[in-house]
Write a protein that holds these residues in place. Structure first.
Motif, PDB file in Angstrom:
ATOM      1  N   LEU A   1       0.734  -1.418  -0.105  1.00 35.62           N
ATOM      2  CA  LEU A   1       0.003   0.129  -0.191  1.00 35.62           C
ATOM      3  C   LEU A   1       1.063   1.321  -0.090  1.00 35.62           C
ATOM      4  N   ARG A   2       1.950   1.264   0.848  1.00 33.23           N
ATOM      5  CA  ARG A   2       2.885   2.295   0.674  1.00 33.23           C
ATOM      6  C   ARG A   2       3.348   2.778  -0.457  1.00 33.23           C
ATOM      7  N   HIS A   3       3.966   1.577  -1.280  1.00 30.80           N
ATOM      8  CA  HIS A   3       4.406   1.584  -2.380  1.00 30.80           C
ATOM      9  C   HIS A   3       3.630   1.557  -3.440  1.00 30.80           C
ATOM     10  N   ARG A   4       2.391   1.462  -3.625  1.00 29.90           N
ATOM     11  CA  ARG A   4       1.248   1.434  -4.476  1.00 29.90           C
ATOM     12  C   ARG A   4       1.497   0.121  -5.181  1.00 29.90           C
ATOM     13  N   ARG A   5       1.639  -1.006  -4.431  1.00 28.19           N
ATOM     14  CA  ARG A   5       2.044  -1.965  -5.110  1.00 28.19           C
ATOM     15  C   ARG A   5       1.017  -3.196  -4.907  1.00 28.19           C
ATOM     16  N   THR A   6       0.812  -4.100  -5.890  1.00 29.59           N
ATOM     17  CA  THR A   6      -0.018  -5.137  -5.581  1.00 29.59           C
ATOM     18  C   THR A   6       0.341  -6.366  -4.836  1.00 29.59           C
ATOM     19  N   GLY A   7       1.693  -6.326  -4.921  1.00 30.15           N
ATOM     20  CA  GLY A   7       2.440  -7.658  -4.399  1.00 30.15           C
ATOM     21  C   GLY A   7       2.152  -8.814  -5.204  1.00 30.15           C
ATOM     22  N   GLY A   8       1.894  -8.826  -6.678  1.00 28.49           N
ATOM     23  CA  GLY A   8       1.409 -10.008  -7.528  1.00 28.49           C
ATOM     24  C   GLY A   8       2.385  -9.807  -8.748  1.00 28.49           C
ATOM     25  N   VAL A   9       2.884 -10.782  -9.180  1.00 31.14           N
ATOM     26  CA  VAL A   9       3.425 -11.091 -10.414  1.00 31.14           C
ATOM     27  C   VAL A   9       2.804 -11.839 -11.405  1.00 31.14           C
ATOM     28  N   VAL A  10       2.540 -11.571 -12.688  1.00 31.24           N
ATOM     29  CA  VAL A  10       1.783 -12.525 -13.676  1.00 31.24           C
ATOM     30  C   VAL A  10       2.688 -13.204 -14.502  1.00 31.24           C
ATOM     31  N   ALA A  11       2.607 -14.441 -14.719  1.00 34.14           N
ATOM     32  CA  ALA A  11       3.432 -15.199 -15.803  1.00 34.14           C
ATOM     33  C   ALA A  11       2.434 -15.438 -16.922  1.00 34.14           C
ATOM     34  N   LEU A  12       2.428 -15.018 -18.149  1.00 33.59           N
ATOM     35  CA  LEU A  12       1.858 -15.256 -19.168  1.00 33.59           C
ATOM     36  C   LEU A  12       2.398 -16.540 -20.164  1.00 33.59           C
ATOM     37  N   VAL A  13       1.384 -17.808 -19.721  1.00 33.22           N
ATOM     38  CA  VAL A  13       2.138 -19.121 -20.386  1.00 33.22           C
ATOM     39  C   VAL A  13       1.378 -19.473 -21.610  1.00 33.22           C
ATOM     40  N   PRO A  14       1.900 -20.082 -22.747  1.00 31.08           N
ATOM     41  CA  PRO A  14       0.898 -20.332 -23.891  1.00 31.08           C
ATOM     42  C   PRO A  14      -0.048 -21.772 -23.837  1.00 31.08           C
ATOM     43  N   ASN A  15       0.439 -22.472 -22.801  1.00 33.43           N
ATOM     44  CA  ASN A  15      -0.191 -23.787 -22.844  1.00 33.43           C
ATOM     45  C   ASN A  15       0.073 -24.480 -21.434  1.00 33.43           C
ATOM     46  N   LEU A  16      -0.777 -24.157 -20.406  1.00 37.03           N
ATOM     47  CA  LEU A  16      -0.465 -24.773 -19.187  1.00 37.03           C
ATOM     48  C   LEU A  16      -0.336 -26.319 -18.932  1.00 37.03           C
ATOM     49  N   SER A  17      -0.971 -26.911 -20.088  1.00 36.17           N
ATOM     50  CA  SER A  17      -1.094 -28.392 -19.969  1.00 36.17           C
ATOM     51  C   SER A  17       0.172 -29.004 -20.309  1.00 36.17           C
ATOM     52  N   ASN A  18       0.983 -28.247 -20.904  1.00 35.52           N
ATOM     53  CA  ASN A  18       2.524 -28.457 -21.174  1.00 35.52           C
ATOM     54  C   ASN A  18       3.350 -28.800 -20.188  1.00 35.52           C
ATOM     55  N   PRO A  19       3.874 -29.845 -19.681  1.00 33.93           N
ATOM     56  CA  PRO A  19       4.651 -30.116 -18.798  1.00 33.93           C
ATOM     57  C   PRO A  19       5.870 -29.231 -18.827  1.00 33.93           C
ATOM     58  N   PHE A  20       6.384 -28.772 -19.893  1.00 35.69           N
ATOM     59  CA  PHE A  20       7.590 -28.073 -20.000  1.00 35.69           C
ATOM     60  C   PHE A  20       7.656 -26.825 -18.833  1.00 35.69           C
TER      61      PHE A  20
END
Length: 331
Positions: free
Chosen positions: A58-77
């Motif tokens: 809140l002090r730094h106006r941050r959410t505390g989250g990072v998002v990873a955008l993955v092309p296919n979550l079913s891929n075990p890679f």
């Protein structure tokens, strides 16, 4: 009598350092020398101090989250890459959120690229539009990359890795080699095909016979069926596939027909996902340091959130892993 919750000033006093140093140990420990870090960590354990992430965000106006955008979550890679990210982000007080770009579609993904939702993005899908990712928040690209987007990239040298794979097949004596490619237009597809072609050209051999693929098990099966449909005397004696999943599908199709690997065809994969060491035969492949990719990507993003604007690439080494699926061609 109620005890007061320990504060950062208590940790600093016990460790004999400033509160700013304690803060750096908590948020960016790699920039603090080892002895100072040890003193602060001991003081944290002794006092029982816990960082109030909500107040800090809140002090730094941050959410505390990072998002990873993955092309296919079913891929075990992607499993080890995401584990590597989490191992770096969690101690720094960040939650890792994961979105499947294939499932959600490009338009809806734009909502993740808003500062109100996340403090940064780690993008593993090179097909996303550059303008959608730019100028919104700190971004790091991992594995794949988006042409035209000026952001740090954490990756391997895919062309060199493919050369290494095909050089192995040539060294075994194969002269008629096929390649099962990834999706059309994908940056990894192009780089791995270029590497295979370079290796063959360096030995005066013709370009690889190409079979279409899309990194999936099913496309590997289709490639296996296409290979089997050719007259036996015209079949390539070795096949290099642009992903392990496709290699698994290819081997399964060949074996179901009554033929065997590597007696009837040598098969080389790419990635070294966990499954392939336990197949029969175990798959020869290119090992990608997936957990290290995730760790480096997460650390680069934390650096960018902290104000580092550097955009240089991090290129990690690969390893040729030889198992039972490759052998010299039948005499």
């Amino acid at each position: 009598m109620q005890h007061q919750r320990p504060k950062i000033v208590d940790v600093a006093r016990l460790a004999g350092v400033s509160t700013a140093t304690v803060s750096r140990v908590l948020s960016n420990p790699q920039i603090v020398n080892a002895e100072t870090r040890r003193l602060v960590e001991e003081a944290i354990r002794h006092t029982g101090y816990r960082l109030n992430h909500a107040a800090r965000n809140l002090r730094h106006r941050r959410t505390g989250g990072v998002v990873a955008l993955v092309p296919n979550l079913s891929n075990p890679f992607f499993s080890q890459i995401l584990a590597g990210m989490a191992a770096v982000l969690a101690p720094a007080g960040y939650n890792l959120l994961v979105a499947d770009t294939r499932a959600e579609g490009g338009g809806s993904l734009l909502r993740y690229a808003e500062p109100s939702r996340a403090d940064g993005l780690i993008v593993l899908d090179g097909s996303l539009p550059a303008d959608a990712m730019a100028r919104r928040m700190p971004v790091v690209l991992a594995c794949e990359w988006i042409p035209g987007l000026a952001a740090p990239r954490v990756k391997i040298d895919n062309r060199q890795a493919a050369q290494l794979a095909v050089e192995h097949l040539i060294a075994l004596g194969h002269r008629h080699i096929a390649h099962v490619a990834g999706p059309v237009g994908n940056v990894l597809t192009d780089a791995r095909l270029a590497g295979a072609e370079l290796a063959l050209k360096a030995h005066g051999l013709p370009a690889p016979r190409l079979f279409p693929g899309d990194f999936t098990l099913a496309s590997g099966q289709r490639a296996g069926a296409a290979w089997l449909a050719q007259p036996p005397e015209e079949r390539p004696t070795a096949v290099f596939l642009a992903s392990d999943e496709m290699a698994c599908g290819f081997i399964g199709e060949v074996q179901h027909s009554g033929l065997t690997v590597p007696r009837d065809v040598s098969v080389m994969g790419f990635d070294d996902i966990e499954l392939v060491a336990h197949m029969t035969p175990a798959l020869s492949t290119i090992h990608q340091p997936r957990e290290a990719i995730g760790r480096h990507a997460a650390q680069r993003l934390l650096d960018r959130i902290g104000g580092d604007e550097g955009s240089e690439d991090t290129v990690l080494p690969v390893e040729l892993v030889l198992r039972g699926s490759t052998a010299p061609p039948r005499g």
